[in-house]
Design a protein around this motif. Structure first.
Motif, PDB file in Angstrom:
ATOM      1  N   LEU A 244       2.943   1.933 -28.958  1.00 16.44           N
ATOM      2  CA  LEU A 244       2.061   2.759 -28.121  1.00 16.44           C
ATOM      3  C   LEU A 244       0.505   2.593 -28.643  1.00 16.44           C
ATOM      4  O   LEU A 244       0.343   3.115 -29.861  1.00 16.44           O
ATOM      5  CB  LEU A 244       2.392   4.162 -28.144  1.00 16.44           C
ATOM      6  CG  LEU A 244       1.624   5.021 -27.154  1.00 16.44           C
ATOM      7  CD1 LEU A 244       1.908   4.827 -25.729  1.00 16.44           C
ATOM      8  CD2 LEU A 244       1.884   6.538 -27.351  1.00 16.44           C
ATOM      9  N   VAL A 245      -0.288   1.883 -27.867  1.00 19.15           N
ATOM     10  CA  VAL A 245      -1.740   1.691 -28.323  1.00 19.15           C
ATOM     11  C   VAL A 245      -2.437   2.683 -27.186  1.00 19.15           C
ATOM     12  O   VAL A 245      -2.340   2.791 -26.181  1.00 19.15           O
ATOM     13  CB  VAL A 245      -2.064   0.321 -27.968  1.00 19.15           C
ATOM     14  CG1 VAL A 245      -3.601   0.178 -28.273  1.00 19.15           C
ATOM     15  CG2 VAL A 245      -1.198  -0.680 -28.748  1.00 19.15           C
ATOM     16  N   LEU A 246      -3.399   3.650 -27.955  1.00 21.21           N
ATOM     17  CA  LEU A 246      -4.416   4.390 -27.312  1.00 21.21           C
ATOM     18  C   LEU A 246      -5.761   4.107 -27.816  1.00 21.21           C
ATOM     19  O   LEU A 246      -6.253   3.775 -28.674  1.00 21.21           O
ATOM     20  CB  LEU A 246      -4.140   5.636 -27.947  1.00 21.21           C
ATOM     21  CG  LEU A 246      -2.665   6.410 -27.730  1.00 21.21           C
ATOM     22  CD1 LEU A 246      -2.765   7.873 -28.631  1.00 21.21           C
ATOM     23  CD2 LEU A 246      -2.315   6.487 -26.388  1.00 21.21           C
ATOM     24  N   THR A 247      -6.644   4.148 -26.459  1.00 18.62           N
ATOM     25  CA  THR A 247      -8.071   3.928 -26.934  1.00 18.62           C
ATOM     26  C   THR A 247      -8.866   5.056 -26.140  1.00 18.62           C
ATOM     27  O   THR A 247      -8.622   5.304 -24.992  1.00 18.62           O
ATOM     28  CB  THR A 247      -8.706   2.679 -26.625  1.00 18.62           C
ATOM     29  OG1 THR A 247      -9.101   2.307 -25.339  1.00 18.62           O
ATOM     30  CG2 THR A 247      -7.908   1.484 -26.872  1.00 18.62           C
ATOM     31  N   GLY A 248      -9.774   5.633 -26.695  1.00 20.92           N
ATOM     32  CA  GLY A 248     -10.816   6.652 -25.791  1.00 20.92           C
ATOM     33  C   GLY A 248     -12.174   6.692 -26.155  1.00 20.92           C
ATOM     34  O   GLY A 248     -12.434   6.429 -27.245  1.00 20.92           O
ATOM     35  N   GLU A 249     -13.002   7.010 -25.260  1.00 25.33           N
ATOM     36  CA  GLU A 249     -14.460   7.235 -25.410  1.00 25.33           C
ATOM     37  C   GLU A 249     -14.823   8.504 -26.137  1.00 25.33           C
ATOM     38  O   GLU A 249     -14.405   9.346 -25.629  1.00 25.33           O
ATOM     39  CB  GLU A 249     -15.181   7.007 -24.237  1.00 25.33           C
ATOM     40  CG  GLU A 249     -16.594   7.172 -24.574  1.00 25.33           C
ATOM     41  CD  GLU A 249     -17.372   6.957 -23.183  1.00 25.33           C
ATOM     42  OE1 GLU A 249     -17.808   7.887 -22.450  1.00 25.33           O
ATOM     43  OE2 GLU A 249     -17.546   5.739 -22.838  1.00 25.33           O
ATOM     44  N   PRO A 250     -15.172   8.469 -27.543  1.00 23.07           N
ATOM     45  CA  PRO A 250     -15.542   9.764 -28.232  1.00 23.07           C
ATOM     46  C   PRO A 250     -16.390  10.666 -27.265  1.00 23.07           C
ATOM     47  O   PRO A 250     -17.280  10.141 -26.766  1.00 23.07           O
ATOM     48  CB  PRO A 250     -15.985   9.535 -29.554  1.00 23.07           C
ATOM     49  CG  PRO A 250     -15.975   8.006 -29.570  1.00 23.07           C
ATOM     50  CD  PRO A 250     -15.631   7.317 -28.307  1.00 23.07           C
ATOM     51  N   LEU A 251     -16.093  11.952 -27.232  1.00 17.65           N
ATOM     52  CA  LEU A 251     -16.936  13.017 -26.633  1.00 17.65           C
ATOM     53  C   LEU A 251     -18.185  13.230 -27.691  1.00 17.65           C
ATOM     54  O   LEU A 251     -19.176  13.715 -26.823  1.00 17.65           O
ATOM     55  CB  LEU A 251     -15.972  14.280 -26.451  1.00 17.65           C
ATOM     56  CG  LEU A 251     -14.926  14.008 -25.483  1.00 17.65           C
ATOM     57  CD1 LEU A 251     -14.131  15.771 -25.212  1.00 17.65           C
ATOM     58  CD2 LEU A 251     -15.266  13.578 -24.301  1.00 17.65           C
ATOM     59  N   GLN A 252     -17.985  13.395 -28.823  1.00 16.46           N
ATOM     60  CA  GLN A 252     -18.978  13.831 -29.675  1.00 16.46           C
ATOM     61  C   GLN A 252     -19.540  14.997 -29.332  1.00 16.46           C
ATOM     62  O   GLN A 252     -20.752  15.364 -29.413  1.00 16.46           O
ATOM     63  CB  GLN A 252     -20.032  12.672 -29.657  1.00 16.46           C
ATOM     64  CG  GLN A 252     -19.684  11.228 -30.092  1.00 16.46           C
ATOM     65  CD  GLN A 252     -20.856  10.264 -30.063  1.00 16.46           C
ATOM     66  OE1 GLN A 252     -21.602  10.161 -29.172  1.00 16.46           O
ATOM     67  NE2 GLN A 252     -20.933   9.374 -31.005  1.00 16.46           N
ATOM     68  N   GLU A 253     -18.439  16.110 -29.384  1.00 16.77           N
ATOM     69  CA  GLU A 253     -18.669  17.471 -28.970  1.00 16.77           C
ATOM     70  C   GLU A 253     -18.237  18.338 -29.843  1.00 16.77           C
ATOM     71  O   GLU A 253     -17.341  17.943 -30.784  1.00 16.77           O
ATOM     72  CB  GLU A 253     -18.268  17.794 -27.462  1.00 16.77           C
ATOM     73  CG  GLU A 253     -19.228  17.141 -26.660  1.00 16.77           C
ATOM     74  CD  GLU A 253     -18.749  17.353 -25.238  1.00 16.77           C
ATOM     75  OE1 GLU A 253     -19.576  17.343 -24.146  1.00 16.77           O
ATOM     76  OE2 GLU A 253     -17.758  18.079 -25.115  1.00 16.77           O
ATOM     77  N   PRO A 254     -18.427  19.436 -30.442  1.00 16.88           N
ATOM     78  CA  PRO A 254     -17.786  20.327 -31.261  1.00 16.88           C
ATOM     79  C   PRO A 254     -16.702  20.373 -30.823  1.00 16.88           C
ATOM     80  O   PRO A 254     -16.041  20.894 -29.698  1.00 16.88           O
ATOM     81  CB  PRO A 254     -18.664  21.637 -31.290  1.00 16.88           C
ATOM     82  CG  PRO A 254     -20.235  21.283 -30.854  1.00 16.88           C
ATOM     83  CD  PRO A 254     -19.907  20.186 -30.012  1.00 16.88           C
TER      84      PRO A 254
END
Length: 285
Positions: A244-254
Motif C-alpha cells: 500500500l503506497v500513500l502520498t499526500g500534500e502536507p498541511l503544515q498546520e498545528p
C-alpha cells in the motif's frame, strides 16, 4: 529521486476492542513527520473462529479528520450518527469524513461472525485542513468494482487506484487535499518505478511478501517513509508482494490531538470533548 527517511520494523501488535489485532505503524503523536496522515493501523491477518457475539468496537466519536478503512479479507459492518450504515468486504473501502463530529461503531459482520475466517484490513486517519475541520460529516462507500485496476508496465504486477492518480488512472475517492492511495500487487522479480509527487509525504506499507527499495529489504508488516523530494522510486519484489503506497500534500498546520479528536488547539480539543459528552455529535440509533 526520493530517498528513504525511515524504516519501521518490529511493531508489536495490540487489540482495538475485541475484533481488531493491529500494528500502529505511526500516529499523530510523532508530530509533522507523516503530515497530512495522522495514523495507520494494519490489522491482521488474523484468524477468528466462529462466534455467537459480534466482535469489534462499540460507540465512539471522531472529530477533525477522516478515517479510511480498506478491507482485504473478512467483512465489517459500520454504523454512525449521520445515519450511514454499510457492510464492507474484500476490496472495499469506507472513507468517512468525521469533520465536525461523528459517533460510530465498527464490528465484524454477522456472516463473518457466524462463519469465522481471516480478517485483514488497514485503517488510515487523514487530517483535515483547519478550515474544514468543522464542516459537515460525510461518508463514501467505495466497493471493489468501483476502484479501477490495471497492469503495471513490464509485467511488474497490478495496481488499484483508490484516491488520486497513478500512471494516468484516477481513483474514485473524493479528498479535501491532494492525496494518492495506491494498492499494489507486485510480481517478482520485476521492478516498478513509482512517480512520487514532489513535496508530498510518501510511504509504502508491505502487507505480504518481500520488497527491495534503495537496497533495503522490507518484509510483511514493515513500512518505509520517503523524503519529500519526489520523483521516481524503484520497488523490486523478490517474492510476490502486496504493498500500500500513500502520498499526500502536507498541511503544515498545528496538530493537537487527544484520543479520537485531532484539532489545531487545546481549546478545540476541550470543545470536542464537551460536544461529545453533551450529545452534539449525535448518537447511534
Amino acid at each position: 529521486m526520493s530517498a528513504i527517511l525511515r524504516v519501521v520494523r518490529n511493531v508489536p501488535q495490540h487489540w482495538v476492542g475485541d475484533g481488531f489485532p493491529v500494528r500502529s505503524l505511526f500516529s499523530y503523536q510523532e508530530g509533522s513527520t507523516f503530515d497530512p496522515f495522522l495514523l495507520l493501523d494494519y490489522a491482521g491477518p488474523h484468524r477468528f473462529e466462529p462466534a455467537q457475539a459480534k466482535r469489534g468496537v462499540g460507540e465512539h466519536p471522531h472529530r477533525g479528520f477522516e478515517t479510511v478503512t480498506i478491507v482485504y479479507q473478512g467483512e465489517l459492518e459500520h454504523g454512525d450518527s449521520s445515519g450511514s450504515r454499510g457492510t464492507i468486504g474484500p476490496g472495499d473501502v469506507q472513507w468517512m469524513t468525521a469533520a465536525s463530529g461523528v459517533v460510530h461503531e465498527e464490528f465484524h459482520s454477522e456472516q463473518f461472525m457466524r462463519d469465522g475466517g481471516i480478517l485483514e484490513m488497514v485503517q488510515l486517519w487523514v487530517n483535515l485542513p483547519a478550515k474544514d475541520k468543522l464542516s459537515s460529516p460525510k461518508y463514501q462507500s467505495i466497493v471493489d468494482a468501483q476502484i479501477p485496476g490495471f497492469s503495471l508496465p513490464d509485467g511488474a504486477g497490478t495496481a488499484r487506484v483508490i484516491a488520486g492518480e497513478l500512471l494516468g488512472v484516477r481513483g474514485p475517492a473524493s479528498t479535501f487535499t491532494p492525496i494518492n492511495v495506491w494498492d499494489l500487487a507486485l510480481t517478482p522479480p520485476q521492478t516498478v518505478n513509482l512517480p512520487l509527487v514532489p513535496g508530498h509525504t510518501a510511504l509504502a506499507v508491505v502487507q505480504s511478501g518481500t520488497i527491495e527499495v534503495e537496497k533495503t529489504l522490507l518484509n510483511a508488516g514493515e513500512m518505509v517513509l520517503f523524503d519529500r523530494t519526489g520523483g521516481p522510486v524503484a520497488i523490486q519484489s523478490s517474492a510476490a508482494a502486496r504493498v500500500l503506497v500513500l502520498t499526500g500534500e502536507p498541511l503544515q498546520e498545528p496538530v493537537v490531538g487527544q484520543g479520537p479528536f485531532v484539532m489545531n488547539t487545546r481549546e478545540q480539543i476541550r470543545e470536542a470533548i464537551l460536544d461529545y459528552q453533551s450529545g452534539k455529535m449525535g448518537r447511534l440509533t
